[in-house]
Design a protein around this motif. Structure first.
Motif, PDB file in Angstrom:
ATOM      1  N   THR A 173      40.119   6.916  63.612  1.00 42.05           N
ATOM      2  CA  THR A 173      39.239   6.826  62.451  1.00 42.05           C
ATOM      3  C   THR A 173      37.804   7.144  62.851  1.00 42.05           C
ATOM      4  OG1 THR A 173      40.654   5.048  61.631  1.00 42.05           O
ATOM      5  CG2 THR A 173      38.541   5.374  60.526  1.00 42.05           C
ATOM      6  N   SER A 174      37.105   7.888  62.003  1.00 40.35           N
ATOM      7  CA  SER A 174      35.700   8.206  62.236  1.00 40.35           C
ATOM      8  C   SER A 174      35.025   8.407  60.892  1.00 40.35           C
ATOM      9  CB  SER A 174      35.567   9.473  63.090  1.00 40.35           C
ATOM     10  OG  SER A 174      36.186  10.567  62.443  1.00 40.35           O
ATOM     11  N   GLY A 175      33.704   8.452  60.916  1.00 39.43           N
ATOM     12  CA  GLY A 175      32.947   8.661  59.690  1.00 39.43           C
ATOM     13  C   GLY A 175      32.699   7.362  58.952  1.00 39.43           C
ATOM     14  N   GLY A 176      31.724   7.360  58.079  1.00 40.41           N
ATOM     15  CA  GLY A 176      31.414   6.171  57.296  1.00 40.41           C
ATOM     16  C   GLY A 176      30.991   5.024  58.170  1.00 40.41           C
ATOM     17  N   GLY A 196      30.903  10.341  64.257  1.00 37.67           N
ATOM     18  CA  GLY A 196      30.931  11.682  63.691  1.00 37.67           C
ATOM     19  C   GLY A 196      31.346  11.700  62.240  1.00 37.67           C
ATOM     20  N   ALA A 197      31.598  12.890  61.734  1.00 33.50           N
ATOM     21  CA  ALA A 197      31.983  13.056  60.333  1.00 33.50           C
ATOM     22  C   ALA A 197      33.379  12.517  60.093  1.00 33.50           C
ATOM     23  CB  ALA A 197      31.898  14.521  59.945  1.00 33.50           C
ATOM     24  N   ARG A 198      33.673  12.285  58.852  1.00 37.22           N
ATOM     25  CA  ARG A 198      34.978  11.749  58.477  1.00 37.22           C
ATOM     26  C   ARG A 198      36.081  12.723  58.909  1.00 37.22           C
ATOM     27  NH1 ARG A 198      36.556   7.873  54.925  1.00 37.22           N
ATOM     28  NH2 ARG A 198      38.616   8.078  53.982  1.00 37.22           N
ATOM     29  N   ASP A 240      36.862  13.461  62.061  1.00 35.52           N
ATOM     30  CA  ASP A 240      36.661  14.051  63.388  1.00 35.52           C
ATOM     31  C   ASP A 240      37.586  13.433  64.436  1.00 35.52           C
ATOM     32  OD1 ASP A 240      34.784  15.722  62.411  1.00 35.52           O
ATOM     33  OD2 ASP A 240      33.046  14.775  63.361  1.00 35.52           O
ATOM     34  N   THR A 286      41.057  14.707  64.059  1.00 34.76           N
ATOM     35  CA  THR A 286      41.121  16.097  64.509  1.00 34.76           C
ATOM     36  C   THR A 286      41.214  16.167  66.030  1.00 34.76           C
ATOM     37  OG1 THR A 286      39.857  16.867  62.592  1.00 34.76           O
ATOM     38  CG2 THR A 286      39.908  18.307  64.527  1.00 34.76           C
TER      39      THR A 286
END
Length: 611
Positions: A174-177, A182-184, A186, A189
């Motif tokens: 999980t990433s972002g927010g 990093g960005a949601r 990422d 990915t």
């Protein structure tokens, strides 16, 4: 499973969350994926999926020094449910990964372990379930479900799990927010890229040339349409009803279209190879090269780990892979890039080309081969002719290549740029009809090939085109003398002319000796026939040998001589002549042949004996 191209491996990686607010239970999820019957200790509810099919294996993987209860699936997930008190709690994370068909079953365990390892390293427990349902093409579609705990183990806790979430597991997916990093999307990915790397490492170890790509079709610049997701339940329902619903009908159409596209690509690839390297012309309506992707697909099959530049497909004119150990690509600008597995070399030659340099570097980096750049060393032509302007017609190239093969050269490739002839090692020759370029070292084989080309195709004349190394000119002149070719406008140095005079005299002397040996061999054959009673053969002998047979030998001796080996008789001819000469001195009529009443053998019968 979607239809894949020949160089592609299935790369299906899906991450999801088991969340209580959506009516999901970690115990139910574990029971369903493992095809087990489990009771949820928090609610008392029993989840029984023991009759579920296509689940072939399931087991729990945990960090080192984990307690024994972790490996009891019912205890594990009941404790997980008890450790979560919120109504909207996330009780588990799930990762679903497809196993490529090229990966042997014996490697599945190691593959799964490599995928799970980062999660175990940060304290998660993984419940693994291996599913093997049938794909739409009725083939295998193995994939693995991995349920991951979201809290670390804590022996001091009543439930066995820590009071706080395991942020390390969360950060992997999980990433972002509010999660940062990093960005949601990422993090996911990066994880998909890592798992694709694991897939490719195991495919490489298994000897497969297919490779997985974690990127979407859009990110790859691929015009294909991705399939809508379909779960096992939907597919089971379709099999039960024996008809498609709206989504499965769409997916079936996409797969059928891709299947036809794949068949078209294979057909065009086969046509290109059978056409001896001549590519089809660009599509006049779209102004785009017709199916350029299949040429790049051939290279991807040979070099699955190569990172080809985006414009590689457009730069290719033809790709020759008829030899499984060698790959040759001709670019549209006239440059050649060749990879040889035996020498471990990527060779670049022909026109100067940035695209060729980029392609060679991509192949070299993926294989570890060194790059060898060859320059044109010399050129020759038919007197009065110049370089060809434009491409060579296909029928002319095929005819020209066939003549090279008749001369004994096997490494021959036809192309619109001319006929490429491999001469061994780093030497090459490019024949465009009335003009020949020598590339790489000017070897003796290259000079013999050039002289034979002039003798057969250019009326035994040859003219140098441009500068030549002086030493190579002298060697070419000598080779031309051997093959009866006139090297126009070249006067050899005195030392070269003298060396040829000595060589030609030696050759003439050798030919004379060879004729003498052949004459003696024929004479031995005649003598053997005469000893066997052939009167016609006896008449063909010179008087000394005739007297030896008729007067010196008796009947038993003649019969014994007729059984002798030719080599022994040839070596004894001088001694036989001496004995016959003695008989003639004693009796001049010793060489007379008495007429026989029987019909003699044909006069040339002895000539049919092998020499």
């Amino acid at each position: 499973m979607t239809s894949l191209r020949d160089h592609e491996a299935l790369c299906h990686i899906r991450a999801s969350v088991i969340q209580r607010s959506r009516g999901k239970s970690a115990v139910a999820a574990a029971a369903y994926r493992a095809a087990a019957r489990l009771t949820d200790a928090r609610t008392g509810q029993v989840w029984d999926y023991s009759r579920k099919r296509a689940v072939t294996d399931s087991y729990v993987m945990a960090p080192a020094e984990a307690p024994a209860w972790v490996f009891d699936r019912e205890q594990l997930w009941s404790r997980v449910e008890l450790s979560e008190r919120r109504r909207d709690a996330q009780t588990a994370r799930e990762l679903q990964v497809a196993i490529p068909r090229d990966l042997p079953r014996s490697a599945w365990g190691a593959f799964i372990a490599d995928v799970v390892e980062p999660y175990l390293a940060v304290g998660a427990v993984a419940d693994v379930a291996l599913h093997e349902p049938r794909a739409a093409d009725r083939g295998e579609q193995p994939h693995v479900h991995m349920l991951l705990t979201v809290r670390k183990l804590d022996p001091a806790s009543p439930t066995g799990f820590a009071a706080k979430r395991n942020e390390a597991v969360n950060a992997l997916l999980t990433s972002g927010g509010s999660h940062g990093g990093g960005a949601r999307g990422d993090a996911l990915t990066r994880e998909r890229e890592r798992i694709a790397g694991v897939i490719n490492a195991h495919l490489r170890a298994a000897g497969s040339k297919r490779r997985a790509d974690h990127r979407s079709y859009a990110a790859r610049g691929d015009p294909r349409t991705p399939e809508p997701p379909m779960g096992e339940r939907r597919m089971a329902a379709v099999r039960t009803r024996h008809r498609h619903d709206r989504r499965t009908a769409v997916v079936a159409g996409i797969r059928e279209t891709q299947k036809l596209d794949n068949e078209l690509t294979r057909t065009e690839m086969d046509m290109a190879l059978k056409a001896r390297g001549f590519a089809r012309a660009p599509d006049r309506k779209t102004k785009a090269p017709h199916q350029q992707d299949y040429k790049l697909g051939i290279l991807r099959d040979r070099f699955p780990d190569a990172d080809f530049a985006p414009d590689t497909a457009a730069a290719l004119y033809m790709v020759d892979v008829r030899d499984p150990r060698r790959t040759r690509a001709l670019l549209r600008d006239g440059a050649w890039v060749e990879s040889d597995d035996e020498s471990g070399t990527v060779t670049v030659w022909g026109a100067r080309s940035p695209a060729a340099a980029t392609l060679a570097e991509a192949i070299g980096e993926s294989t570890g081969y060194g790059i060898d750049r060859l320059a044109r060393t010399a050129a020759a032509k038919k007197p009065g002719k110049g370089r060809r302007k434009g491409s060579m017609p296909e029928d002319e190239a095929i005819s020209l290549a066939d003549r090279w093969r008749r001369r004994g050269f096997a490494d021959v490739v036809e192309s619109p740029a001319g006929v490429r002839v491999g001469l061994g090692g780093r030497s090459r020759l490019l024949d465009s009809g009335d003009h020949v370029d020598l590339v790489g070292p000017v070897s003796d084989v290259a000079l013999r090939a050039l002289a034979s080309k002039a003798a057969e195709d250019w009326g035994s004349t040859l003219e140098l085109d441009g500068p030549w190394p002086p030493e190579a000119q002298a060697r070419l002149w000598t080779e031309c003398q051997r093959q009866g070719v006139d090297l126009a406008g070249y006067v050899p140095p005195p030392a070269v002319a003298a060396a040829w005079a000595a060589e030609s005299g030696s050759v003439a002397d050798t030919a004379t000796k060879l004729r003498a040996v052949r004459s003696e061999t024929r004479e031995a054959d005649v003598l053997l026939s005469a000893a066997a009673g052939d009167v016609a053969a006896l008449r063909k002998l010179d008087p000394d040998l005739r007297a030896f047979v008729t007067s010196h030998l008796d009947d038993d001796q003649r019969a014994e001589l007729a059984k002798s080996a030719r080599e022994e008789v040839t070596a004894s001819l001088p001694a036989f002549r001496k004995l016959g000469k003695v008989e003639l001195e004693r009796d001049p009529k010793a060489a007379t042949v008495v007429a026989q009443p029987d019909v003699p053998a044909p006069a040339d019968d002895y000539e049919r004996r092998p020499t």
